[in-house]
Design an enzyme around this catalytic site. Structure first.
Site, PDB file in Angstrom:
ATOM      1  N   ARG A  15      20.709  12.471   8.022  1.00  8.68           N
ATOM      2  CA  ARG A  15      19.956  12.373   6.787  1.00  8.68           C
ATOM      3  C   ARG A  15      18.336  11.904   6.807  1.00  8.68           C
ATOM      4  O   ARG A  15      17.776  11.843   6.081  1.00  8.68           O
ATOM      5  CB  ARG A  15      20.655  11.245   5.890  1.00  8.68           C
ATOM      6  CG  ARG A  15      21.854  11.898   4.975  1.00  8.68           C
ATOM      7  CD  ARG A  15      22.550  10.950   4.155  1.00  8.68           C
ATOM      8  NE  ARG A  15      23.375  10.088   4.802  1.00  8.68           N
ATOM      9  CZ  ARG A  15      23.869   8.915   4.572  1.00  8.68           C
ATOM     10  NH1 ARG A  15      23.520   8.536   3.312  1.00  8.68           N
ATOM     11  NH2 ARG A  15      24.576   8.256   5.015  1.00  8.68           N
ATOM     12  N   ASP A 102      21.417   0.778  14.225  1.00  5.01           N
ATOM     13  CA  ASP A 102      20.603   1.253  12.972  1.00  5.01           C
ATOM     14  C   ASP A 102      20.776   0.042  11.885  1.00  5.01           C
ATOM     15  O   ASP A 102      20.489   0.213  10.812  1.00  5.01           O
ATOM     16  CB  ASP A 102      21.229   2.540  12.338  1.00  5.01           C
ATOM     17  CG  ASP A 102      22.537   2.586  11.928  1.00  5.01           C
ATOM     18  OD1 ASP A 102      23.276   1.349  12.344  1.00  5.01           O
ATOM     19  OD2 ASP A 102      23.401   3.501  11.562  1.00  5.01           O
ATOM     20  N   LYS A 349     -19.587  -2.180  19.927  1.00  3.31           N
ATOM     21  CA  LYS A 349     -18.542  -1.842  21.213  1.00  3.31           C
ATOM     22  C   LYS A 349     -18.987  -2.164  22.452  1.00  3.31           C
ATOM     23  O   LYS A 349     -20.090  -2.363  22.757  1.00  3.31           O
ATOM     24  CB  LYS A 349     -18.308  -0.305  21.145  1.00  3.31           C
ATOM     25  CG  LYS A 349     -17.377   0.449  22.308  1.00  3.31           C
ATOM     26  CD  LYS A 349     -18.064   1.693  22.758  1.00  3.31           C
ATOM     27  CE  LYS A 349     -18.773   1.371  23.884  1.00  3.31           C
ATOM     28  NZ  LYS A 349     -19.265   2.404  24.851  1.00  3.31           N
ATOM     29  N   TYR A 364     -25.898  -0.010  15.470  1.00  2.00           N
ATOM     30  CA  TYR A 364     -24.787   0.488  16.463  1.00  2.00           C
ATOM     31  C   TYR A 364     -25.168  -0.506  17.797  1.00  2.00           C
ATOM     32  O   TYR A 364     -26.360  -0.127  18.131  1.00  2.00           O
ATOM     33  CB  TYR A 364     -24.804   1.734  16.765  1.00  2.00           C
ATOM     34  CG  TYR A 364     -23.777   2.220  17.759  1.00  2.00           C
ATOM     35  CD1 TYR A 364     -22.388   1.726  17.799  1.00  2.00           C
ATOM     36  CD2 TYR A 364     -24.386   2.735  19.263  1.00  2.00           C
ATOM     37  CE1 TYR A 364     -21.754   1.750  19.124  1.00  2.00           C
ATOM     38  CE2 TYR A 364     -23.673   3.005  20.135  1.00  2.00           C
ATOM     39  CZ  TYR A 364     -22.305   2.467  20.291  1.00  2.00           C
ATOM     40  OH  TYR A 364     -21.380   2.556  21.149  1.00  2.00           O
ATOM     41  N   ALA A 378     -32.167  -4.367  10.739  1.00  2.00           N
ATOM     42  CA  ALA A 378     -31.440  -3.419  10.281  1.00  2.00           C
ATOM     43  C   ALA A 378     -31.819  -2.359  11.048  1.00  2.00           C
ATOM     44  O   ALA A 378     -32.631  -1.751  11.279  1.00  2.00           O
ATOM     45  CB  ALA A 378     -31.577  -3.282   8.623  1.00  2.00           C
TER      46      ALA A 378
HETATM   47  C1  UD1 Z   1      31.483   1.379   9.449  1.00  2.00           C
HETATM   48  C2  UD1 Z   1      32.898   0.587   9.280  1.00  2.00           C
HETATM   49  C3  UD1 Z   1      33.005   0.045   7.905  1.00  2.00           C
HETATM   50  C4  UD1 Z   1      31.898  -0.781   7.835  1.00  2.00           C
HETATM   51  C5  UD1 Z   1      30.584   0.035   7.958  1.00  2.00           C
HETATM   52  C6  UD1 Z   1      29.348  -0.833   7.722  1.00  2.00           C
HETATM   53  C7  UD1 Z   1      34.563   1.768  10.856  1.00  2.00           C
HETATM   54  C8  UD1 Z   1      35.671   2.732  10.900  1.00  2.00           C
HETATM   55  N1  UD1 Z   1      34.059   1.636   9.756  1.00  2.00           N
HETATM   56  O1  UD1 Z   1      31.715   2.535   8.666  1.00  2.00           O
HETATM   57  O2  UD1 Z   1      34.095  -0.591   7.915  1.00  2.00           O
HETATM   58  O3  UD1 Z   1      31.673  -1.226   6.542  1.00  2.00           O
HETATM   59  O4  UD1 Z   1      30.655   0.437   9.243  1.00  2.00           O
HETATM   60  O5  UD1 Z   1      28.113  -0.567   7.754  1.00  2.00           O
HETATM   61  O6  UD1 Z   1      33.871   1.104  11.827  1.00  2.00           O
HETATM   62  N2  UD1 Z   1      28.906   5.389  15.586  1.00  2.00           N
HETATM   63  C9  UD1 Z   1      28.968   5.894  17.063  1.00  2.00           C
HETATM   64  N3  UD1 Z   1      29.834   6.818  17.371  1.00  2.00           N
HETATM   65  C10 UD1 Z   1      30.610   7.244  16.321  1.00  2.00           C
HETATM   66  C11 UD1 Z   1      30.579   6.693  15.081  1.00  2.00           C
HETATM   67  C12 UD1 Z   1      29.650   5.560  14.810  1.00  2.00           C
HETATM   68  O7  UD1 Z   1      27.969   5.375  17.595  1.00  2.00           O
HETATM   69  O8  UD1 Z   1      31.307   8.111  16.834  1.00  2.00           O
HETATM   70  C13 UD1 Z   1      27.987   4.377  15.211  1.00  2.00           C
HETATM   71  C14 UD1 Z   1      26.780   4.945  14.346  1.00  2.00           C
HETATM   72  O9  UD1 Z   1      25.779   5.155  14.867  1.00  2.00           O
HETATM   73  C15 UD1 Z   1      26.544   3.650  13.427  1.00  2.00           C
HETATM   74  C16 UD1 Z   1      27.690   2.879  13.405  1.00  2.00           C
HETATM   75  O10 UD1 Z   1      28.446   3.125  14.540  1.00  2.00           O
HETATM   76  O11 UD1 Z   1      25.571   2.857  14.035  1.00  2.00           O
HETATM   77  C17 UD1 Z   1      28.676   2.946  12.226  1.00  2.00           C
HETATM   78  O12 UD1 Z   1      29.051   4.256  12.141  1.00  2.00           O
HETATM   79  P1  UD1 Z   1      28.932   4.748  10.819  1.00  2.00           P
HETATM   80  O13 UD1 Z   1      29.707   6.209  10.625  1.00  2.00           O
HETATM   81  O14 UD1 Z   1      27.916   4.520   9.759  1.00  2.00           O
HETATM   82  O15 UD1 Z   1      30.036   4.037  10.021  1.00  2.00           O
HETATM   83  P2  UD1 Z   1      30.711   3.631   8.760  1.00  2.00           P
HETATM   84  O16 UD1 Z   1      31.459   4.894   8.295  1.00  2.00           O
HETATM   85  O17 UD1 Z   1      29.512   3.412   7.737  1.00  2.00           O
END
Ligand code: UD1
Ligand code: CA
Length: 455
Positions: A15, A102, A349, A364, A378
């Site tokens: 996104r 993030d 500078k 300058y 000036a």
């Molecule tokens: C997750 C939680 C949810 C919580 C929410 C808070 C789980 C199953 N759910 O949901 O309970 O309320 O975060 O923000 O954990 N990521 C990876 N690899 C993957 C999947 C995710 O590195 O395969 C990382 C993403 O980059 C991100 C974080 O994990 O930083 C969370 O992933 P995201 O898909 O946003 O989880 P949510 O569905 O929001």
């Protein structure tokens, strides 16, 4: 107890609609992931691993100076699967803290509290109570208020959706138990993913205690999924900096109209007017005042100095009790002593300017050594560039440079010398003498205005 930290950062960030991996998008000029890393480094940690996926090489390169382990999650199979990739890199730590690349505004104090409440438990979860819990996993508790499990929104019943306590994602777990739980995760759920959150039910089934705590402010748990959220977090982060500055004794005319992208170090009773931007390392001495619309990057401003409206100062040093602006531009290696006055439309500078020297309008000054108590009229220009090389202009103490003088470098103006207005000075001038190159003024007595010819 040895602490390991895993930062999950393998999300695609679709996104964001960007070629740059999401966790590298800047918040106050620092990649999102860097904020999380810097917060983690405030903790007493033994090992530390970042799980990357999409754009992994770019991510590693951007944080290249970092002493940490990297785990690659080739396919996005869920948060549980992501954490499983990190485990082998964390060695024999006692506990594992999970952070997110993030979610940049999490505070070290909050994480320390989570570590503290979970000291006696195998698992600690950071939760939050939100009036609008939409999108988050919900914390399911029993009649005695003990955490039983976490249910993801997509898998939740009507009753579970009404729960206002959510999973922030941050958790701390016993490393040995965690390895066991992660190894047993399944993906039989609405999203077909290995949910990290399923370890809570596993811990409960084993009769283990689960500790919870909440962040002081709910902004700490906000994540970035698109550029609108990124901009929102930028403002929140800036508001936090403004609040910290005011708490240390800085007056801000409007805390909502200040931006700091780097580090601003301040003395006592500093005051800053609206729309100012500070980048890199900026140091403001006691009682410095910064007027509206100023841009300061990597500079040091001495005590009691006034920087007036619309001034730009980059990689420069200004002494004490000086006055800069309005509309001044100090470029790299401008080095101004105490009590120097620099006025409107003056550019400086790579020049040293001695104590009490005044350069008040339209000049300058580049590649120069200017003494103390000098007055530069000036429109004075140091002609420092011959088209190929740069040359030095030296101006002795107490010299007076008349308006609209061109100083053709290399050239030296002697101490106490006066240069007549409109001069082009290409040779060294003696001290304490008047030197000028102006053509004598004359009036043509017989001159008559031409008359229009008749055709
Ligand atoms: C997750 C939680 C949810 C919580 C929410 C808070 C789980 C199953 N759910 O949901 O309970 O309320 O975060 O923000 O954990 N990521 C990876 N690899 C993957 C999947 C995710 O590195 O395969 C990382 C993403 O980059 C991100 C974080 O994990 O930083 C969370 O992933 P995201 O898909 O946003 O989880 P949510 O569905 O929001
Ligand atoms: Ca999320």
């Amino acid at each position: 107890m040895k602490l390991g930290v895993a930062i999950l950062a393998a999300g695609q960030g679709t996104r964001m609609k960007s070629d740059l991996p999401k966790v590298l998008h800047p918040l106050a000029d620092r990649p999102l992931l860097r904020h999380v890393v810097d917060t983690a480094l405030e903790l007493d940690l033994a090992r530390f691993c970042i799980v990357h996926g999409h754009g992994g090489d770019q991510v590693r390169l951007a944080l290249g100076d970092l002493d940490c382990d990297w785990a690659h999650q080739a396919e996005r199979k869920g948060t549980g699967h992501a954490l499983l990739q990190a485990l082998p890199h964390l060695g024999d730590v006692d506990r594992v803290l999970v952070l997110y690349g993030d979610i940049p505004l999490i505070r070290a104090a909050t994480l320390r509290r989570l570590l503290e409440v979970a000291r006696q438990a195998s698992l600690g979860v950071l939760t939050a109570f939100l009036p609008d819990p939409g999108g988050y996993g919900r914390i399911v508790r029993d009649h005695e208020g003990r955490v039983r499990r976490i249910v993801e929104e997509k898998d939740a019943s009507e009753a579970e959706l009404a729960i206002d306590e959510i999973n922030t994602g941050f958790l701390i777990a016993d490393r040995v138990a965690l390895a066991d739980w992660l190894g047993r995760l399944g993906n039989d759920n609405a999203q077909g993913e290995y949910y990290l959150t399923d370890i809570i039910a596993m811990a409960t089934a084993e009769g283990r205690a689960i500790a919870t705590t909440q962040p002081e402010k709910s902004e700490e748990i906000l994540g970035v999924n698109d550029r609108i959220q990124l901009a929102d977090l930028e403002r929140r982060f800036q508001a936090r900096i403004a609040r910290d500055l005011m708490q240390t004794g800085v007056s801000l005319r409007d805390p909502a109209r200040l931006d700091v992208r780097g580090h601003l170090q301040v003395g006592r009773d500093v005051s800053i007017d609206i729309n100012c931007l500070f980048e890199g390392e900026v140091v403001l001495g006691d009682e410095v005042t910064i007027g509206p619309n100023c841009y300061l990057r990597d500079c040091v401003i001495g005590a009691h100095t006034q920087v007036l409206a619309n001034s730009v100062i980059e990689e420069a040093r200004v002494g004490t009790q000086a006055r800069i602006g309005p509309f001044s531009r100090l470029r790299p290696q401008a080095d101004l002593s105490d009590e120097v006055h620099v006025g409107n439309f003056v550019e400086i500078k790579k020049a040293q300017i001695g104590q009490g020297t005044k350069i008040s309008h339209l000049s300058y000054i580049g590649d120069a050594q200017v003494g103390s108590g000098v007055n530069i009229g000036a429109g004075t220009i140091t002609c420092n560039f011959d088209g190929v090389n740069k040359h030095l202009t030296r101006i002795g103490d107490g010299a007076f440079i008349g308006s609209n003088t061109a100083l053709v470098a290399p050239v030296t103006v002697g101490e106490g010398a006066t240069i007549g207005a409109g001069s082009v000075i290409g040779r060294d001038t003696p001290p304490h003498k008047l030197t000028l190159t102006r053509a004598p003024q004359r009036t043509i007595e017989q001159w008559q205005k031409p008359v229009k010819k008749r055709i």
